[in-house]
Design a protein around this motif. Structure first.
Motif, PDB file in Angstrom:
ATOM      1  N   VAL A  80      -0.379 -12.186  17.250  1.00 25.11           N
ATOM      2  CA  VAL A  80      -0.471 -12.709  18.621  1.00 25.11           C
ATOM      3  C   VAL A  80      -0.244 -11.586  19.626  1.00 25.11           C
ATOM      4  O   VAL A  80      -0.936 -11.497  20.650  1.00 25.11           O
ATOM      5  N   HIS A  81       0.720 -10.717  19.336  1.00 25.04           N
ATOM      6  CA  HIS A  81       1.006  -9.580  20.218  1.00 25.04           C
ATOM      7  C   HIS A  81      -0.233  -8.689  20.377  1.00 25.04           C
ATOM      8  O   HIS A  81      -0.645  -8.376  21.511  1.00 25.04           O
ATOM      9  N   GLU A  82      -0.834  -8.293  19.275  1.00 24.49           N
ATOM     10  CA  GLU A  82      -1.992  -7.400  19.351  1.00 24.49           C
ATOM     11  C   GLU A  82      -3.220  -8.119  19.896  1.00 24.49           C
ATOM     12  O   GLU A  82      -4.017  -7.514  20.640  1.00 24.49           O
ATOM     13  N   PHE A  83      -3.388  -9.385  19.538  1.00 32.50           N
ATOM     14  CA  PHE A  83      -4.514 -10.163  20.083  1.00 32.50           C
ATOM     15  C   PHE A  83      -4.400 -10.259  21.602  1.00 32.50           C
ATOM     16  O   PHE A  83      -5.419 -10.217  22.311  1.00 32.50           O
ATOM     17  N   SER A  84      -3.175 -10.390  22.110  1.00 33.47           N
ATOM     18  CA  SER A  84      -2.972 -10.481  23.558  1.00 33.47           C
ATOM     19  C   SER A  84      -3.403  -9.197  24.250  1.00 33.47           C
ATOM     20  O   SER A  84      -4.009  -9.235  25.328  1.00 33.47           O
ATOM     21  N   HIS A  85      -3.086  -8.046  23.647  1.00 36.09           N
ATOM     22  CA  HIS A  85      -3.593  -6.775  24.175  1.00 36.09           C
ATOM     23  C   HIS A  85      -5.125  -6.796  24.210  1.00 36.09           C
ATOM     24  O   HIS A  85      -5.744  -6.438  25.219  1.00 36.09           O
ATOM     25  N   ALA A  86      -5.713  -7.184  23.084  1.00 34.24           N
ATOM     26  CA  ALA A  86      -7.178  -7.160  22.957  1.00 34.24           C
ATOM     27  C   ALA A  86      -7.845  -8.115  23.934  1.00 34.24           C
ATOM     28  O   ALA A  86      -8.861  -7.777  24.554  1.00 34.24           O
ATOM     29  N   LEU A  87      -7.276  -9.310  24.088  1.00 33.19           N
ATOM     30  CA  LEU A  87      -7.866 -10.306  24.989  1.00 33.19           C
ATOM     31  C   LEU A  87      -7.774  -9.846  26.436  1.00 33.19           C
ATOM     32  O   LEU A  87      -8.747  -9.983  27.203  1.00 33.19           O
ATOM     33  N   ALA A  88      -6.616  -9.308  26.818  1.00 39.17           N
ATOM     34  CA  ALA A  88      -6.459  -8.823  28.187  1.00 39.17           C
ATOM     35  C   ALA A  88      -7.456  -7.704  28.476  1.00 39.17           C
ATOM     36  O   ALA A  88      -8.078  -7.670  29.550  1.00 39.17           O
ATOM     37  N   ALA A  89      -7.611  -6.797  27.517  1.00 40.00           N
ATOM     38  CA  ALA A  89      -8.564  -5.696  27.704  1.00 40.00           C
ATOM     39  C   ALA A  89      -9.985  -6.229  27.815  1.00 40.00           C
ATOM     40  O   ALA A  89     -10.769  -5.777  28.671  1.00 40.00           O
ATOM     41  N   TYR A  90     -10.330  -7.184  26.976  1.00 41.16           N
ATOM     42  CA  TYR A  90     -11.683  -7.757  26.997  1.00 41.16           C
ATOM     43  C   TYR A  90     -11.968  -8.452  28.327  1.00 41.16           C
ATOM     44  O   TYR A  90     -13.056  -8.304  28.896  1.00 41.16           O
ATOM     45  N   LYS A 135     -12.734  -5.632  20.552  1.00 39.29           N
ATOM     46  CA  LYS A 135     -13.668  -6.589  19.952  1.00 39.29           C
ATOM     47  C   LYS A 135     -14.632  -5.867  19.020  1.00 39.29           C
ATOM     48  O   LYS A 135     -14.950  -6.352  17.925  1.00 39.29           O
ATOM     49  N   MET A 136     -15.089  -4.695  19.429  1.00 43.22           N
ATOM     50  CA  MET A 136     -16.027  -3.916  18.613  1.00 43.22           C
ATOM     51  C   MET A 136     -15.404  -3.536  17.269  1.00 43.22           C
ATOM     52  O   MET A 136     -16.093  -3.491  16.247  1.00 43.22           O
ATOM     53  N   PHE A 137     -14.093  -3.304  17.258  1.00 45.19           N
ATOM     54  CA  PHE A 137     -13.392  -2.939  16.028  1.00 45.19           C
ATOM     55  C   PHE A 137     -12.825  -4.148  15.280  1.00 45.19           C
ATOM     56  O   PHE A 137     -12.033  -3.989  14.355  1.00 45.19           O
ATOM     57  N   GLY A 138     -13.226  -5.348  15.693  1.00 45.30           N
ATOM     58  CA  GLY A 138     -12.786  -6.548  15.000  1.00 45.30           C
ATOM     59  C   GLY A 138     -11.345  -6.925  15.251  1.00 45.30           C
ATOM     60  O   GLY A 138     -10.731  -7.622  14.437  1.00 45.30           O
ATOM     61  N   ARG A 139     -10.799  -6.522  16.402  1.00 48.30           N
ATOM     62  CA  ARG A 139      -9.397  -6.791  16.681  1.00 48.30           C
ATOM     63  C   ARG A 139      -9.189  -7.935  17.669  1.00 48.30           C
ATOM     64  O   ARG A 139      -8.043  -8.290  17.954  1.00 48.30           O
ATOM     65  N   LEU A 140     -10.258  -8.484  18.200  1.00 45.00           N
ATOM     66  CA  LEU A 140     -10.127  -9.629  19.097  1.00 45.00           C
ATOM     67  C   LEU A 140     -10.067 -10.895  18.239  1.00 45.00           C
ATOM     68  O   LEU A 140     -10.949 -11.750  18.259  1.00 45.00           O
ATOM     69  N   THR A 141      -9.010 -10.990  17.454  1.00 46.11           N
ATOM     70  CA  THR A 141      -8.855 -12.072  16.492  1.00 46.11           C
ATOM     71  C   THR A 141      -7.378 -12.290  16.206  1.00 46.11           C
ATOM     72  O   THR A 141      -6.554 -11.393  16.406  1.00 46.11           O
ATOM     73  N   LEU A 142      -7.051 -13.493  15.729  1.00 44.57           N
ATOM     74  CA  LEU A 142      -5.683 -13.797  15.317  1.00 44.57           C
ATOM     75  C   LEU A 142      -5.510 -13.624  13.806  1.00 44.57           C
ATOM     76  O   LEU A 142      -4.437 -13.924  13.279  1.00 44.57           O
ATOM     77  N   ALA A 187      20.987  -9.150  13.466  1.00 51.59           N
ATOM     78  CA  ALA A 187      19.627  -9.675  13.597  1.00 51.59           C
ATOM     79  C   ALA A 187      18.781  -8.667  14.360  1.00 51.59           C
ATOM     80  O   ALA A 187      18.175  -8.976  15.378  1.00 51.59           O
ATOM     81  N   ILE A 188      18.789  -7.428  13.872  1.00 55.00           N
ATOM     82  CA  ILE A 188      18.058  -6.352  14.530  1.00 55.00           C
ATOM     83  C   ILE A 188      17.015  -5.799  13.558  1.00 55.00           C
ATOM     84  O   ILE A 188      17.308  -5.563  12.387  1.00 55.00           O
ATOM     85  N   GLY A 189      15.826  -5.591  14.050  1.00 50.18           N
ATOM     86  CA  GLY A 189      14.796  -5.027  13.201  1.00 50.18           C
ATOM     87  C   GLY A 189      13.688  -4.424  14.038  1.00 50.18           C
ATOM     88  O   GLY A 189      13.474  -4.833  15.179  1.00 50.18           O
ATOM     89  N   PHE A 190      13.015  -3.442  13.499  1.00 48.72           N
ATOM     90  CA  PHE A 190      11.922  -2.797  14.203  1.00 48.72           C
ATOM     91  C   PHE A 190      10.726  -2.678  13.265  1.00 48.72           C
ATOM     92  O   PHE A 190      10.868  -2.418  12.077  1.00 48.72           O
ATOM     93  N   GLY A 191       9.557  -2.858  13.835  1.00 48.15           N
ATOM     94  CA  GLY A 191       8.327  -2.718  13.073  1.00 48.15           C
ATOM     95  C   GLY A 191       7.155  -2.808  14.023  1.00 48.15           C
ATOM     96  O   GLY A 191       7.333  -2.979  15.231  1.00 48.15           O
ATOM     97  N   TRP A 192       5.967  -2.708  13.508  1.00 53.07           N
ATOM     98  CA  TRP A 192       4.804  -2.738  14.370  1.00 53.07           C
ATOM     99  C   TRP A 192       3.584  -3.169  13.592  1.00 53.07           C
ATOM    100  O   TRP A 192       3.560  -3.143  12.358  1.00 53.07           O
ATOM    101  N   ALA A 193       2.562  -3.572  14.342  1.00 52.94           N
ATOM    102  CA  ALA A 193       1.257  -3.868  13.765  1.00 52.94           C
ATOM    103  C   ALA A 193       0.339  -2.690  14.070  1.00 52.94           C
ATOM    104  O   ALA A 193       0.735  -1.715  14.707  1.00 52.94           O
ATOM    105  N   LYS A 194      -0.876  -2.772  13.612  1.00 56.88           N
ATOM    106  CA  LYS A 194      -1.857  -1.721  13.882  1.00 56.88           C
ATOM    107  C   LYS A 194      -2.157  -1.713  15.383  1.00 56.88           C
ATOM    108  O   LYS A 194      -2.501  -2.748  15.955  1.00 56.88           O
ATOM    109  N   PRO A 195      -2.006  -0.569  16.056  1.00 57.28           N
ATOM    110  CA  PRO A 195      -2.240  -0.523  17.511  1.00 57.28           C
ATOM    111  C   PRO A 195      -3.642  -0.974  17.876  1.00 57.28           C
ATOM    112  O   PRO A 195      -4.622  -0.651  17.191  1.00 57.28           O
ATOM    113  N   THR A 196      -3.738  -1.725  18.964  1.00 57.21           N
ATOM    114  CA  THR A 196      -5.025  -2.215  19.431  1.00 57.21           C
ATOM    115  C   THR A 196      -5.757  -1.113  20.197  1.00 57.21           C
ATOM    116  O   THR A 196      -5.202  -0.543  21.142  1.00 57.21           O
TER     117      THR A 196
END
Length: 224
Positions: free
Chosen positions: A25-35, A43-50, A77-86
């Motif tokens: 949802v986090h990365e999709f939100s970046h992609a949707l806002a950019a689109y 979208k071209m890289f297939g990232r405009l998706t959930l 309850a602390i943790g750090f991580g990331w998804a593939k950057p949009t």
């Protein structure tokens, strides 16, 4: 170190939910806002998706699991991580730096929305303690989900590259100040960030800033 399985199981469930829902949802939100602002790169890289597969980063996902579950096992309850950057091309965005800031802010704000959504049933359970006694695992999962989404929002809004908050910061600067500061922060931001998060050991500067904000927002959302 004593490990309580009653803390580890809900933490593991929340990590799974984050990998399947929260981070996509986090990365999709970046992609949707950019689109919406004129850039179709994501979208071209297939990232405009959930679809979580499109956004999964093995290193970031593994780190999130290890840090969050490990923290929960020790009573935190602390943790750090990331998804593939949009992927975003700022040159295509309407509004220049303002558009870039909107795209950057969309991701962390989506975590706030997810935290608020989970806080609603959690508030109800807190107001009716018998429910917590009947389904304590549900309350723990909701609590961890609220916390991890708030943490990711706060962390990503730190105004240091490569985090999203840096794009928001640059949008509020005049052009001259941005040209003076941005190259330095983009070159050394990662090292500055590491220093904030890990120095001094055991009581980092970043922790002293992030934890009080996290606790305040958590209390505000869940009503405690």
């Amino acid at each position: 170190m004593h490990i309580d399985i009653n803390d580890v199981i809900p933490a593991a469930i929340v990590v799974a939910i984050m990998l399947l829902v929260g981070l996509p949802v986090h990365e999709f939100s970046h992609a949707l806002a950019a689109y919406r602002l004129g850039d179709g790169t994501a979208k071209m890289f297939g990232r405009l998706t959930l679809n979580p597969i499109a956004h999964f980063d093995p290193v970031g996902g593994t780190l999130l699991a290890l840090t969050f579950i490990g923290s929960a096992a020790s009573g935190g309850a602390i943790g750090f991580g990331w998804a593939k950057p949009t992927p975003v091309n700022p040159l295509n965005l309407e509004g220049g730096r303002r558009g870039e800031a909107i795209v950057a802010a969309a991701g962390p704000l989506s975590n706030l929305v997810l935290a608020a959504a989970a806080a609603i049933p959690l508030r109800y359970m807190i107001a009716n303690p018998t429910l917590i006694g009947e389904v304590p695992m549900v309350a723990d999962v909701l609590s961890y989900f609220v916390q991890i989404n708030l943490l990711l929002m706060i962390f990503n809004f730190i105004p240091i590259p490569p985090l999203d908050g840096s794009k928001v910061l640059f949008a509020f600067m005049d052009r001259r100040t941005e040209y003076q500061i941005r190259p330095f922060l983009e070159q050394y931001g990662f090292f500055i960030l590491l220093a904030l998060l890990f120095l001094p050991p055991g009581n980092s500067i970043g922790g002293r800033i992030i934890i009080p904000i996290l606790d305040s927002l958590y209390g505000l959302l869940v009503g405690i």
